[in-house]
Write an enzyme that holds these catalytic residues in place. Structure first.
Site, mmCIF file in Angstrom:
data_model
loop_
_atom_site.group_PDB
_atom_site.id
_atom_site.type_symbol
_atom_site.label_atom_id
_atom_site.label_comp_id
_atom_site.label_asym_id
_atom_site.label_seq_id
_atom_site.Cartn_x
_atom_site.Cartn_y
_atom_site.Cartn_z
ATOM 1 N N ARG A 129 0.849 -1.190 0.000
ATOM 2 C CA ARG A 129 0.000 0.000 0.000
ATOM 3 C C ARG A 129 0.888 1.244 0.000
ATOM 4 O O ARG A 129 1.983 1.244 0.590
ATOM 5 C CB ARG A 129 -0.920 0.033 1.233
ATOM 6 C CG ARG A 129 -2.135 -0.882 1.143
ATOM 7 C CD ARG A 129 -3.117 -0.454 0.046
ATOM 8 N NE ARG A 129 -4.322 -1.270 -0.010
ATOM 9 C CZ ARG A 129 -4.544 -2.262 -0.878
ATOM 10 N NH1 ARG A 129 -3.632 -2.583 -1.768
ATOM 11 N NH2 ARG A 129 -5.697 -2.920 -0.866
ATOM 12 N N HIS B 173 -1.435 -0.233 -9.925
ATOM 13 C CA HIS B 173 -2.142 -1.115 -8.977
ATOM 14 C C HIS B 173 -2.629 -2.389 -9.691
ATOM 15 O O HIS B 173 -3.807 -2.733 -9.667
ATOM 16 C CB HIS B 173 -3.319 -0.385 -8.306
ATOM 17 C CG HIS B 173 -3.768 -1.044 -7.040
ATOM 18 N ND1 HIS B 173 -4.203 -0.337 -5.933
ATOM 19 C CD2 HIS B 173 -3.851 -2.350 -6.683
ATOM 20 C CE1 HIS B 173 -4.538 -1.177 -4.970
ATOM 21 N NE2 HIS B 173 -4.326 -2.412 -5.402
#
Ligand code: NDP
Ligand code: OXD
Length: 310
Positions: A225, A273
């Site tokens: 993250r 991502h």
């Protein structure tokens, strides 16, 4: 009695999930009605995605569990309307995808692939990388994804150190935990992989102090993250050469804004991502198994620990 399962992910995912999820529910011996629209008070289970339509769980008075299609739960864990048990996604497709992404990007840097593929005519000079056993790699986070990545890296031949909150014992991996363990894990990490969740305890785990512990020129891979990294500290470490390269898949703001310095930094690779995707066929098996367990009065798998936030 029929079990009502609400598919509350992005509407365009329905076509991918309807058939495998229906099949998995049937194979699990469940008489289930799966739909994208059900009266909230009649829903027994919510198949959830943060990008889907549900953000207020209060009307779902009968729901026995919320089954997240994502591994990460940071966008839902603090939702005050969520009183139902929350399960995160552990899916063998997602897990293998992540291990492959990590191995691929680790090998790119280990082999110095960029050097070779960017050669110009006349440049025939050999560049001999060390072999994998000479390249220590550290994985922060030894959960479903971190363990799979660590194992794949170890199978390639890298000496792998892993670090987690609770102490692990994994064959072929040097396992560390605790604050002192983190410093030791970083101190010889020529390649560092971040597979921690986004929680208050992991925020900015890579900051000026911890970046300085890495061997000079270390490579960072972050499919975890964006919040794990103090971006200003990383940019400085990249500018000074303390960090040789950062391959970043996740960011504090996604999509990464066009003006962000990461886009143009010569030592940064940005990926959108995509390190690992939940795969409908295998994820459906996880969801169906959890509904089967719940209906049978067995403990749910992959239950999120609200205290620790993952
Ligand atoms: P898990 O919950 O299975 O594992 C998390 C790991 O992090 C565990 O080993 C845990 O330790 C460790 N950990 C958590 N908090 C701390 C802490 N404070 N200090 C040290 N270790 C800590 O998660 P997954 O492996 O399934 O996923 C990891 C993350 O990967 C997700 O949360 C998500 O953010 C990211 N992800 C990214 C994707 C992408 O495409 N980029 C796709 C899917 C996930 P312990 O074992 O002791 O509990
Ligand atoms: C996840 C992700 O958490 O894709 O599953 O990032």
């Amino acid at each position: 009695m029929t079990i009502n399962v609400l598919f509350a992910a992005r509407p365009d995912r329905w076509d991918d999930y309807e058939a495998p999820l229906s099949a998995a529910l049937a194979d699990a011996g469940l008489d289930a009605h799966l739909a994208t629209d059900l009266p909230p008070g009649e829903v027994d289970y919510i198949v959830y995605s943060p990008s889907g339509p549900v953000s207020d769980f209060r009307p779902f008075t009968r729901a026995k569990a919320v089954l997240n299609l994502w591994a990460g739960v940071e966008t839902i864990i603090g939702n005050p309307t969520l009183t139902q048990p929350l399960c995160r996604m552990v899916d063998e497709g997602l897990t293998l995808g992540m291990a492959e992404w990590v191995a691929g990007h680790a090998l790119r840097h280990h082999l110095g692939t960029d050097l070779d593929v960017r050669r110009a005519p006349g440049d025939w000079s050999p560049h001999i990388p060390p072999l994998a056993p000479e390249r220590p790699v550290t994985v922060l986070g030894l959960g479903a994804l971190g363990q799979a990545a660590a194992r794949m890296l170890a199978n390639i031949g890298f000496p792998v150190t892993g670090w987690s909150r609770t102490q692990k014992d994994i064959a072929g991996i040097r396992c560390l935990s605790g604050a002192d363990g983190l410093d030791r894990a970083l101190s010889n990490a020529q390649i560092l992989v971040l597979l921690l969740p986004d929680t208050p305890a992991t925020a900015n785990i890579l900051d000026a102090r911890t970046l300085a512990l890495l061997p000079r020129g270390a490579v960072i891979l972050n499919p975890g993250r964006g919040t794990l990294i103090d971006d200003d500290a990383l940019l400085l470490a990249l500018d000074t050469g303390q960090v040789g390269h950062a391959t970043l898949d996740v960011f504090r703001q996604e999509p990464l804004p066009g003006e962000h310095p990461y886009w143009h930094h010569p030592r940064v690779t940005v990926t959108p991502h995509i390190a690992a995707e939940t795969r409908p066929r295998t994820a459906s098996l996880t969801i169906a198994e959890n509904i089967r367990r719940s209906e049978a009065g067995e403990p749910l798998l992959h239950l999120v620990d609200r205290k620790h936030g993952y």
